[in-house]
Write a protein that holds these residues in place. Structure first.
Motif, PDB file in Angstrom:
ATOM      1  N   ASP A  10       0.806  -1.217   0.000  1.00  0.00           N
ATOM      2  CA  ASP A  10       0.000   0.000   0.000  1.00  0.00           C
ATOM      3  C   ASP A  10       0.846   1.278   0.000  1.00  0.00           C
ATOM      4  O   ASP A  10       0.322   2.379   0.163  1.00  0.00           O
ATOM      5  N   HIS A  11       2.146   1.154  -0.237  1.00  0.00           N
ATOM      6  CA  HIS A  11       3.033   2.319  -0.386  1.00  0.00           C
ATOM      7  C   HIS A  11       2.632   3.067  -1.662  1.00  0.00           C
ATOM      8  O   HIS A  11       2.235   2.443  -2.647  1.00  0.00           O
ATOM      9  N   PRO A  12       2.739   4.387  -1.696  1.00  0.00           N
ATOM     10  CA  PRO A  12       2.335   5.147  -2.894  1.00  0.00           C
ATOM     11  C   PRO A  12       3.001   4.688  -4.191  1.00  0.00           C
ATOM     12  O   PRO A  12       2.348   4.666  -5.243  1.00  0.00           O
ATOM     13  N   ASP A  13       4.269   4.304  -4.155  1.00  0.00           N
ATOM     14  CA  ASP A  13       4.933   3.850  -5.386  1.00  0.00           C
ATOM     15  C   ASP A  13       4.340   2.521  -5.864  1.00  0.00           C
ATOM     16  O   ASP A  13       4.138   2.314  -7.064  1.00  0.00           O
ATOM     17  N   GLY A  32     -10.113  -5.099 -14.907  1.00  0.00           N
ATOM     18  CA  GLY A  32      -8.969  -5.276 -14.029  1.00  0.00           C
ATOM     19  C   GLY A  32      -8.940  -6.657 -13.409  1.00  0.00           C
ATOM     20  O   GLY A  32      -9.844  -7.476 -13.611  1.00  0.00           O
ATOM     21  N   ASP A  33      -7.908  -6.923 -12.641  1.00  0.00           N
ATOM     22  CA  ASP A  33      -7.750  -8.189 -11.937  1.00  0.00           C
ATOM     23  C   ASP A  33      -8.692  -8.186 -10.731  1.00  0.00           C
ATOM     24  O   ASP A  33      -8.617  -7.310  -9.883  1.00  0.00           O
ATOM     25  N   SER A  34      -9.566  -9.187 -10.662  1.00  0.00           N
ATOM     26  CA  SER A  34     -10.542  -9.252  -9.568  1.00  0.00           C
ATOM     27  C   SER A  34     -10.057 -10.089  -8.392  1.00  0.00           C
ATOM     28  O   SER A  34     -10.799 -10.295  -7.434  1.00  0.00           O
ATOM     29  N   THR A  35      -8.818 -10.562  -8.437  1.00  0.00           N
ATOM     30  CA  THR A  35      -8.278 -11.368  -7.352  1.00  0.00           C
ATOM     31  C   THR A  35      -8.260 -10.565  -6.058  1.00  0.00           C
ATOM     32  O   THR A  35      -7.837  -9.412  -6.045  1.00  0.00           O
ATOM     33  N   SER A  36      -8.710 -11.184  -4.969  1.00  0.00           N
ATOM     34  CA  SER A  36      -8.694 -10.542  -3.664  1.00  0.00           C
ATOM     35  C   SER A  36      -7.258 -10.227  -3.266  1.00  0.00           C
ATOM     36  O   SER A  36      -6.407 -11.109  -3.245  1.00  0.00           O
ATOM     37  N   MET A  37      -7.005  -8.970  -2.979  1.00  0.00           N
ATOM     38  CA  MET A  37      -5.664  -8.530  -2.592  1.00  0.00           C
ATOM     39  C   MET A  37      -5.773  -7.727  -1.303  1.00  0.00           C
ATOM     40  O   MET A  37      -6.676  -6.917  -1.150  1.00  0.00           O
ATOM     41  N   ASP A  38      -4.834  -7.955  -0.425  1.00  0.00           N
ATOM     42  CA  ASP A  38      -4.755  -7.239   0.833  1.00  0.00           C
ATOM     43  C   ASP A  38      -3.281  -6.955   1.067  1.00  0.00           C
ATOM     44  O   ASP A  38      -2.446  -7.862   0.902  1.00  0.00           O
ATOM     45  N   ALA A  39      -2.962  -5.748   1.450  1.00  0.00           N
ATOM     46  CA  ALA A  39      -1.555  -5.390   1.672  1.00  0.00           C
ATOM     47  C   ALA A  39      -0.891  -6.335   2.660  1.00  0.00           C
ATOM     48  O   ALA A  39       0.299  -6.645   2.526  1.00  0.00           O
ATOM     49  N   ARG A  40      -1.647  -6.863   3.633  1.00  0.00           N
ATOM     50  CA  ARG A  40      -1.070  -7.764   4.636  1.00  0.00           C
ATOM     51  C   ARG A  40      -0.613  -9.085   4.026  1.00  0.00           C
ATOM     52  O   ARG A  40       0.240  -9.758   4.598  1.00  0.00           O
ATOM     53  N   HIS A  41      -1.153  -9.476   2.859  1.00  0.00           N
ATOM     54  CA  HIS A  41      -0.721 -10.714   2.203  1.00  0.00           C
ATOM     55  C   HIS A  41       0.775 -10.679   1.889  1.00  0.00           C
ATOM     56  O   HIS A  41       1.395 -11.729   1.723  1.00  0.00           O
ATOM     57  N   GLN A  46       5.362 -14.017   5.553  1.00  0.00           N
ATOM     58  CA  GLN A  46       4.422 -14.767   4.712  1.00  0.00           C
ATOM     59  C   GLN A  46       4.235 -14.151   3.332  1.00  0.00           C
ATOM     60  O   GLN A  46       3.351 -14.554   2.583  1.00  0.00           O
ATOM     61  N   GLY A  47       5.051 -13.185   3.000  1.00  0.00           N
ATOM     62  CA  GLY A  47       4.986 -12.555   1.693  1.00  0.00           C
ATOM     63  C   GLY A  47       6.018 -11.461   1.578  1.00  0.00           C
ATOM     64  O   GLY A  47       6.727 -11.153   2.544  1.00  0.00           O
ATOM     65  N   LEU A  48       6.078 -10.889   0.393  1.00  0.00           N
ATOM     66  CA  LEU A  48       7.006  -9.780   0.149  1.00  0.00           C
ATOM     67  C   LEU A  48       6.576  -9.086  -1.135  1.00  0.00           C
ATOM     68  O   LEU A  48       6.148  -9.741  -2.094  1.00  0.00           O
ATOM     69  N   PHE A  49       6.689  -7.785  -1.148  1.00  0.00           N
ATOM     70  CA  PHE A  49       6.447  -7.004  -2.355  1.00  0.00           C
ATOM     71  C   PHE A  49       7.682  -6.147  -2.582  1.00  0.00           C
ATOM     72  O   PHE A  49       8.245  -5.604  -1.626  1.00  0.00           O
ATOM     73  N   VAL A  50       8.133  -6.068  -3.830  1.00  0.00           N
ATOM     74  CA  VAL A  50       9.289  -5.238  -4.166  1.00  0.00           C
ATOM     75  C   VAL A  50       8.910  -4.250  -5.260  1.00  0.00           C
ATOM     76  O   VAL A  50       8.081  -4.551  -6.123  1.00  0.00           O
ATOM     77  N   VAL A  51       9.541  -3.101  -5.188  1.00  0.00           N
ATOM     78  CA  VAL A  51       9.452  -2.111  -6.258  1.00  0.00           C
ATOM     79  C   VAL A  51      10.865  -1.909  -6.776  1.00  0.00           C
ATOM     80  O   VAL A  51      11.817  -1.805  -5.995  1.00  0.00           O
ATOM     81  N   TYR A  53      13.435   0.440  -8.726  1.00  0.00           N
ATOM     82  CA  TYR A  53      13.622   1.874  -8.971  1.00  0.00           C
ATOM     83  C   TYR A  53      14.766   2.114  -9.950  1.00  0.00           C
ATOM     84  O   TYR A  53      15.797   1.444  -9.894  1.00  0.00           O
ATOM     85  N   VAL A  54      14.565   3.083 -10.821  1.00  0.00           N
ATOM     86  CA  VAL A  54      15.601   3.621 -11.689  1.00  0.00           C
ATOM     87  C   VAL A  54      15.603   5.127 -11.439  1.00  0.00           C
ATOM     88  O   VAL A  54      14.561   5.780 -11.584  1.00  0.00           O
ATOM     89  N   ASP A  55      16.750   5.646 -11.042  1.00  0.00           N
ATOM     90  CA  ASP A  55      16.851   7.073 -10.703  1.00  0.00           C
ATOM     91  C   ASP A  55      15.778   7.487  -9.705  1.00  0.00           C
ATOM     92  O   ASP A  55      15.147   8.544  -9.832  1.00  0.00           O
ATOM     93  N   ASP A  56      15.533   6.615  -8.734  1.00  0.00           N
ATOM     94  CA  ASP A  56      14.591   6.846  -7.632  1.00  0.00           C
ATOM     95  C   ASP A  56      13.118   6.924  -8.067  1.00  0.00           C
ATOM     96  O   ASP A  56      12.284   7.424  -7.329  1.00  0.00           O
ATOM     97  N   VAL A  57      12.812   6.420  -9.250  1.00  0.00           N
ATOM     98  CA  VAL A  57      11.434   6.358  -9.737  1.00  0.00           C
ATOM     99  C   VAL A  57      11.041   4.887  -9.862  1.00  0.00           C
ATOM    100  O   VAL A  57      11.772   4.097 -10.469  1.00  0.00           O
ATOM    101  N   GLY A  58       9.886   4.526  -9.297  1.00  0.00           N
ATOM    102  CA  GLY A  58       9.408   3.153  -9.371  1.00  0.00           C
ATOM    103  C   GLY A  58       8.993   2.800 -10.791  1.00  0.00           C
ATOM    104  O   GLY A  58       8.131   3.454 -11.373  1.00  0.00           O
TER     105      GLY A  58
END
Length: 164
Positions: A10-13, A32-41, A46-51, A53-58
């Motif tokens: 749920d980070h802005p980037d 759009g994708d209708s799959t149930s998504m929750d930031a806690r997933h 039990q999970g990980l999300f990565v962004v 960055y190139v020149d500090d832009v996601g």
């Protein structure tokens, strides 16, 4: 060079890139994708999300979430196994494609899921995404039984890669 950073879903980037993914899905699928998504997933361990960055832009992102375990509220699907990690929201912004960023995100997701004790990576994609299918199959993913929200969709393709 792509700088991969663990980032809350749920980070802005991450939210910005997820919005771009949904627009991309609208073009391909008409929705759009209708799959149930929750930031806690995507909260470790039990999970990980990565962004990425190139020149500090996601410009790229992806995540994995634990599936198939007893505590998984999404469990119950016969195609899922304890120890599964489901890849979600793999994406590279259009003007940054062709530079190996998707492969870098995928490698980081596999690495971190393995460190977390996951035994198999699983994912769902669609026939209208041949580049995604080519990426996954070239990385050793093999077709598996369809699962999740799109298990009955003829355009759905599911893949798995086991390493333990």
């Amino acid at each position: 060079m792509l700088d991969l950073r663990p980032t809350a879903f749920d980070h802005p980037d991450a939210t910005k890139l997820d919005g771009e993914i949904q627009q991309y899905y609208m073009q391909l699928y008409g929705g759009g994708d209708s799959t149930s998504m929750d930031a806690r997933h995507f909260d470790p361990p039990q999970g990980l999300f990565v962004v990425g960055y190139v020149d500090d832009v996601g410009v790229a992102c992806g995540g994995w979430r634990a599936r198939g375990d007893d505590y998984d509220e999404r469990a119950g699907d016969p195609a899922l196994c304890p120890g599964d990690a489901e890849i979600k929201r793999m994406y590279v912004a259009e003007r940054h494609r062709g530079r190996g960023y998707a492969r870098a995100v995928l490698a980081e997701l596999e690495r971190t899921a393995g460190v977390a004790g996951r035994r198999r990576m699983i994912l769902e994609t669609g026939v209208p995404q041949p580049d995604a299918i080519a990426l996954y199959t070239s990385a050793g993913y093999e077709p598996m039984t369809r699962f999740g929200d799109y298990r009955d969709s003829p355009n759905s393709r599911c893949y798995a890669k086991r390493w333990r």
